[in-house]
Design a protein around this motif. Structure first.
Motif, PDB file in Angstrom:
ATOM      1  N   ASN A 168      65.422 -73.124  43.228  1.00 49.37           N
ATOM      2  CA  ASN A 168      65.634 -74.567  43.065  1.00 49.37           C
ATOM      3  C   ASN A 168      66.865 -75.013  43.864  1.00 49.37           C
ATOM      4  N   ALA A 169      67.916 -74.208  43.795  1.00 48.77           N
ATOM      5  CA  ALA A 169      69.155 -74.542  44.514  1.00 48.77           C
ATOM      6  C   ALA A 169      68.931 -74.491  46.024  1.00 48.77           C
ATOM      7  N   ALA A 170      68.247 -73.439  46.471  1.00 50.01           N
ATOM      8  CA  ALA A 170      68.003 -73.299  47.925  1.00 50.01           C
ATOM      9  C   ALA A 170      67.152 -74.466  48.430  1.00 50.01           C
ATOM     10  N   GLU A 180      62.026 -72.270  54.986  1.00 49.02           N
ATOM     11  CA  GLU A 180      62.075 -72.685  56.384  1.00 49.02           C
ATOM     12  C   GLU A 180      60.698 -72.507  57.037  1.00 49.02           C
ATOM     13  N   GLU A 192      65.570 -68.987  51.498  1.00 50.86           N
ATOM     14  CA  GLU A 192      65.687 -70.009  52.556  1.00 50.86           C
ATOM     15  C   GLU A 192      64.732 -69.702  53.709  1.00 50.86           C
ATOM     16  N   GLY A 226      66.857 -77.393  47.087  1.00 52.58           N
ATOM     17  CA  GLY A 226      67.673 -78.602  47.006  1.00 52.58           C
ATOM     18  C   GLY A 226      68.564 -78.751  48.236  1.00 52.58           C
ATOM     19  N   ARG A 227      69.225 -77.643  48.616  1.00 49.09           N
ATOM     20  CA  ARG A 227      70.097 -77.655  49.805  1.00 49.09           C
ATOM     21  C   ARG A 227      69.322 -78.061  51.051  1.00 49.09           C
ATOM     22  N   MET A 228      68.047 -77.679  51.082  1.00 44.72           N
ATOM     23  CA  MET A 228      67.250 -77.920  52.284  1.00 44.72           C
ATOM     24  C   MET A 228      66.406 -79.194  52.166  1.00 44.72           C
ATOM     25  N   GLY A 229      66.556 -79.896  51.067  1.00 46.04           N
ATOM     26  CA  GLY A 229      65.776 -81.123  50.870  1.00 46.04           C
ATOM     27  C   GLY A 229      64.281 -80.869  50.760  1.00 46.04           C
ATOM     28  N   HIS A 254      63.470 -79.210  42.259  1.00 45.56           N
ATOM     29  CA  HIS A 254      63.082 -78.739  43.593  1.00 45.56           C
ATOM     30  C   HIS A 254      62.124 -77.545  43.566  1.00 45.56           C
ATOM     31  N   PRO A 291      69.261 -65.428  48.213  1.00 47.71           N
ATOM     32  CA  PRO A 291      69.195 -66.822  48.671  1.00 47.71           C
ATOM     33  C   PRO A 291      68.792 -66.950  50.139  1.00 47.71           C
ATOM     34  N   THR A 292      69.305 -66.065  51.011  1.00 46.38           N
ATOM     35  CA  THR A 292      68.930 -66.178  52.433  1.00 46.38           C
ATOM     36  C   THR A 292      67.435 -65.915  52.626  1.00 46.38           C
TER      37      THR A 292
END
Ligand SMILES: *Cc1c(COP(=O)(O)O)cnc(C)c1O
Length: 433
Positions: free
Chosen positions: A149-151, A131, A127, A153-156, A205, A123-124
């Motif tokens: 998708n989750a990552a 980023e 991200e 989503g967390r970051m919009g 996402h 996940p990192t």
């Protein structure tokens, strides 16, 4: 310009960017190698920027009709200065970890030219890619799609995705570097893709933009590529016609082989690879990405080592070197062949010799019964085709330094691009905890 005399017809011949000058001095892209070890030490990696440029231009010319985005597979040689030289030609990057992503960015690759591959991105790492705003994530499992998708989503954000297809094509290369067959950990099964594409619609996402593949490394035949391209094209058409899914581009991977010895000639011709791509992918009229690694940097590099001792044991003559499998692992890892050239050409008749390193492992042998002039202590050798998958695999085993790396700029200037990373550096890090 070789100076092989009739009595020494078996002396190893230079190839690629290597040559002997009239005095028998080995040169890489016209630069004598021996003085570099006097300045930077030994063992030493040396790379030719000029050769890398030539290889990029060969690909660009061969593929002119498809005009692909070339994404250099950073894992072949991750030195940031090598990456920067590659990137100076407008080339992007194919990375397989957050570390390589950082290296690509540090080398000046623009994020919109970066693809992120790898089967177990954490996940990192996902991200970090989001980023940076990279071009695409090459996804290899449903579980990874959910994590991405989750990552996102967390970051919009919405993550651009290429599904990596395992086309189940035999690459006919070394068993340990084939990636596109059944039972291999890489990619998604071909027949699963249509269902996955439908399932993906539930993930808000991620956005499917491409299909990707990479069937193996050091491929010497074009046919496996052609077979894989045909399958990729069929799948692309199927998605469009049956599911209304239109892709934005295709990623054809890397894997084009190179010569490892003068007996291999000039290796497979990228013109033939391009012809296969034009035939199968051309009609789809989609932008193409390709991910060459070894082809760009392999023959640009040599590793220089010194003979520390010679010895005769039973019927073998050994050259015991100051470089070992920790410095250049491919022979121990894949039984790979590396051509070896003395830095000084010799007129003396060749004899079979075993080349071994200092590591306390029986696999620390670079070559057995290799025909070379009978070299003595202090003689220096170059391991050819050491620009790809060599320095990146070096490690500190047996308390040894990582060798230094030098880049020969296009004008012939030598530049230290990584100092040796010594045992003292490691000890200091342990002792300051
Ligand atoms: C290793 C790798 C490459 C590069 O392979 P080469 O044989 O060096 O061209 C390209 N794409 C992916 C996904 C890889 O893992």
């Amino acid at each position: 310009m070789s100076v092989v005399s009739p009595e020494n017809a078996l002396a190893p011949r230079p190839f690629g960017p290597l040559s002997y000058d009239a005095d028998g001095v080995l040169q890489l892209s016209g630069v004598p190698l021996a003085p570099l070890t006097a300045q930077y030490g030994s063992p030493l990696y040396v790379y030719s920027a000029a050769h890398i440029s030539e290889q990029i231009q060969r690909l660009q010319t061969a593929f002119a009709r498809l005009d692909p985005l070339i994404c250099y597979a950073v894992k072949a040689n991750m030195n940031t200065h090598v990456i920067a030289h590659v990137a100076s030609h407008g080339v992007g990057a194919d990375v397989v970890s957050a570390g390589e992503l950082k290296r690509a960015l540090a080398g000046g690759v623009s994020p919109e030219k970066i693809v992120f591959a790898g089967v177990a991105k954490q996940p990192t790492e996902l991200e970090a890619g989001l980023e940076a705003g990279i071009l695409q994530f090459n996804v290899e499992s449903w579980a990874e799609l959910e994590a991405l998708n989750a990552a996102a989503g967390r970051m919009g954000k919405t993550a651009p995705v290429a599904l990596r297809v395992n086309p189940d094509v035999d690459a006919h290369t070394l068993a340990k570097i084939t990636t596109g067959t059944r039972g291999n950990k890489f990619g998604l099964p071909f027949d699963d893709i249509p269902a996955l594409v439908s399932q993906m619609e539930a993930l808000s996402h991620v956005r499917l933009e491409a299909l990707a593949m990479h069937i193996g490394s050091q491929l010497l035949k074009i046919q496996p590529f052609a077979d894989a391209y045909r399958r990729l094209a069929d799948l692309t058409r199927h998605l469009a016609e049956e599911q209304g899914t239109r892709l934005q581009r295709l990623d054809m991977g890397g894997g084009l082989g190179i010569p490892y010895s003068p007996d291999d000639g000039s290796g497979p011709d990228p013109v033939d690879l391009a012809a296969a791509a034009v035939e199968h992918l051309g009609p789809l009229d989609l932008p193409i990405i390709m991910e060459p690694g070894r082809f760009l940097v392999g023959n640009a590099g040599v590793m220089i080592a010194d003979v520390v001792y010679t010895k005769n044991s039973y019927d073998h003559r050994f050259l015991l070197l100051n470089a070992g499998m920790n410095d250049l692992m491919r022979p121990a890892l894949y039984d790979a062949y590396h051509h070896v050239l003395p830095l000084m050409h010799s007129e003396v008749a060749t004899v079979p010799q075993d080349l071994a390193g200092p590591i306390c492992e029986s696999t620390d042998v670079f070559a057995k019964q290799r025909l070379l002039p009978p070299l003595d202590e202090g003689a220096q050798l170059a391991f050819c085709t050491a620009g790809a998958y060599c320095a990146v695999l070096a490690n500190h085993y047996n308390g040894r330094a990582l060798p230094a790396e030098v880049l020969l700029e296009s004008d012939g200037t030598a530049r230290l691009i990584r100092p040796a990373i010594s045992d003292e550096d490691m000890i200091a890090r342990e002792q300051t905890l």
